[in-house]
Motif scaffolding. Structure first.
Motif, PDB file in Angstrom:
ATOM      1  N   VAL A 186      16.816  37.446  51.107  1.00  0.00           N
ATOM      2  CA  VAL A 186      18.097  38.148  51.024  1.00  0.00           C
ATOM      3  C   VAL A 186      18.111  39.256  52.075  1.00  0.00           C
ATOM      4  O   VAL A 186      17.242  40.139  52.049  1.00  0.00           O
ATOM      5  N   ASP A 187      19.056  39.176  52.997  1.00  0.00           N
ATOM      6  CA  ASP A 187      19.160  40.163  54.084  1.00  0.00           C
ATOM      7  C   ASP A 187      17.832  40.340  54.812  1.00  0.00           C
ATOM      8  O   ASP A 187      17.406  41.457  55.128  1.00  0.00           O
ATOM      9  N   GLY A 188      17.144  39.221  55.027  1.00  0.00           N
ATOM     10  CA  GLY A 188      15.891  39.233  55.772  1.00  0.00           C
ATOM     11  C   GLY A 188      14.659  39.581  54.965  1.00  0.00           C
ATOM     12  O   GLY A 188      13.545  39.546  55.506  1.00  0.00           O
ATOM     13  N   THR A 224      21.668  37.507  42.608  1.00  0.00           N
ATOM     14  CA  THR A 224      20.830  37.643  43.811  1.00  0.00           C
ATOM     15  C   THR A 224      20.386  36.281  44.314  1.00  0.00           C
ATOM     16  O   THR A 224      20.403  36.010  45.518  1.00  0.00           O
ATOM     17  N   ARG A 227      23.272  34.435  46.070  1.00  0.00           N
ATOM     18  CA  ARG A 227      23.721  34.905  47.385  1.00  0.00           C
ATOM     19  C   ARG A 227      22.615  34.886  48.435  1.00  0.00           C
ATOM     20  O   ARG A 227      22.805  35.346  49.567  1.00  0.00           O
ATOM     21  N   ALA A 228      21.457  34.344  48.079  1.00  0.00           N
ATOM     22  CA  ALA A 228      20.325  34.326  49.009  1.00  0.00           C
ATOM     23  C   ALA A 228      20.645  33.514  50.265  1.00  0.00           C
ATOM     24  O   ALA A 228      21.371  32.515  50.216  1.00  0.00           O
ATOM     25  N   ASP A 229      20.078  33.950  51.375  1.00  0.00           N
ATOM     26  CA  ASP A 229      20.231  33.205  52.637  1.00  0.00           C
ATOM     27  C   ASP A 229      19.315  31.981  52.658  1.00  0.00           C
ATOM     28  O   ASP A 229      19.661  30.950  53.234  1.00  0.00           O
ATOM     29  N   GLU A 230      18.118  32.129  52.070  1.00  0.00           N
ATOM     30  CA  GLU A 230      17.170  31.020  51.978  1.00  0.00           C
ATOM     31  C   GLU A 230      16.575  31.016  50.569  1.00  0.00           C
ATOM     32  O   GLU A 230      16.385  32.082  49.969  1.00  0.00           O
ATOM     33  N   ARG A 249      26.285  25.399  45.398  1.00  0.00           N
ATOM     34  CA  ARG A 249      26.308  26.346  46.502  1.00  0.00           C
ATOM     35  C   ARG A 249      25.206  25.997  47.481  1.00  0.00           C
ATOM     36  O   ARG A 249      24.044  25.893  47.100  1.00  0.00           O
ATOM     37  N   HIS A 251      22.474  26.083  50.564  1.00  0.00           N
ATOM     38  CA  HIS A 251      21.522  26.957  51.242  1.00  0.00           C
ATOM     39  C   HIS A 251      20.891  26.146  52.369  1.00  0.00           C
ATOM     40  O   HIS A 251      20.712  24.930  52.245  1.00  0.00           O
ATOM     41  N   GLY A 254      15.604  28.313  56.417  1.00  0.00           N
ATOM     42  CA  GLY A 254      15.649  29.207  57.565  1.00  0.00           C
ATOM     43  C   GLY A 254      14.279  29.450  58.171  1.00  0.00           C
ATOM     44  O   GLY A 254      13.282  28.798  57.821  1.00  0.00           O
ATOM     45  N   THR A 257      11.366  30.375  55.689  1.00  0.00           N
ATOM     46  CA  THR A 257      10.900  29.196  54.952  1.00  0.00           C
ATOM     47  C   THR A 257      10.000  28.339  55.830  1.00  0.00           C
ATOM     48  O   THR A 257       8.952  27.859  55.391  1.00  0.00           O
TER      49      THR A 257
END
Length: 275
Positions: A186-188, A224, A227-230, A249, A251, A254, A257
């Motif tokens: 999340v946000d890096g 959380t 909304r995670a990026d990975e 949703r 994903h 990235g 990962t």
């Protein structure tokens, strides 16, 4: 499912019906991946086994003896999955602990699961389970024999396109998947749920945390996770598996990962491919 098995060091296939592991789930187990005669995460498995036995007041097995038996059951297998089970052994009827327990030790080897390379490259689909994990700090983290919560959670779906389910506790905190631990970016920032109240502290999870010290362990809300990026799963048997979607949703696997997957390969885990 065929298995090579030793029970208390003897080639057998049956445990007594009076064993407390069968009667009450009174014991612990470890499931580890071997590449030939190498078990890269052996020390971590033995540390968790020791912790589980200590917390349950079961005399722990001798580690060297276990390793000797693991080599016996996996002899000639290029890759294998080994399950080590330690129960309190036989006892009188009732919950009271035996005064002088004689633990039962089972070491069994299986062929490893075939790897879906598409899943490792692109990820797997997940859903949120309806079942909520009970909180019990005494048992949190260890891999005790009672896995009914996971069994019933896995029974919630039969869609073959869904690989795993997210487990929450009674306060709606994210804990894990049914057969793996969860990590998110999340946000890096690399995050994984706290397991102080319930859940299994996986050996692969421990390896990731040790190798990526920037990772943070904390309570995690479902929002959380969503909304995670990975998102990826960690398992000592299946390795590092990206999550491609959660309840619809999407994903994408990235850079972080991929770094963790590369670390897994560098440990020596080269998986058998399906097909």
């Amino acid at each position: 499912m065929s298995a090579r098995m030793l029970i208390n060091g003897v080639a057998e296939q049956q445990v007594s019906a009076l064993d407390r592991g069968m009667a009450y789930g009174d014991g612990v187990f470890e499931t580890l991946r071997l590449i030939g005669s190498s078990a890269p995460l052996w020390s971590r498995h033995m540390q968790r086994l020791q912790d589980g036995c200590t917390r349950l007041r079961i005399p722990p097995p001798d580690v060297q003896q276990l390793w000797h038996e693991v080599l016996q059951v996996t002899h000639g297998m290029p890759q294998s999955v080994v399950r080590i089970t330690v129960s309190r052994g036989q006892g009188e009827r009732g919950y009271a602990l035996p005064a002088n327990p004689c633990p039962t030790r089972v070491v069994a080897a299986f062929a490893p699961p075939l790897v879906d390379q598409h899943a490792y490259a692109h990820g797997v689909r997940m859903r949120v389970c309806d079942l909520r994990l009970a909180e019990q700090p005494l048992l949190a983290g260890i891999k005790h024999l009672n896995r009914l919560e996971q069994v019933m959670a896995r029974a919630e779906w039969n869609d073959p396109s869904i690989t795993e389910g997210v487990l929450l506790d009674s306060h709606e905190r994210v804990i894990s998947a049914t057969m793996a631990n969860l990590f998110v970016v999340v946000d890096g920032e690399l995050l994984t749920p706290s397991l102080q109240r319930c859940g299994v502290a996986g050996v692969a999870r421990a390896q990731v945390l040790a190798s990526f010290p920037e990772a943070r362990v904390d309570d995690m809300a479902l929002a959380t996770l969503r909304r995670a990026d990975e998102v990826f799963l960690s398992s000592s048997v299946r390795g590092i598996v990206p999550v491609s979607s959660l309840d619809g949703r999407d994903h994408l696997p990235g850079a972080l990962t991929r770094r963790v997957q590369q670390h897994w390969r560098e440990l020596g885990f080269v998986m058998e491919q399906a097909g």
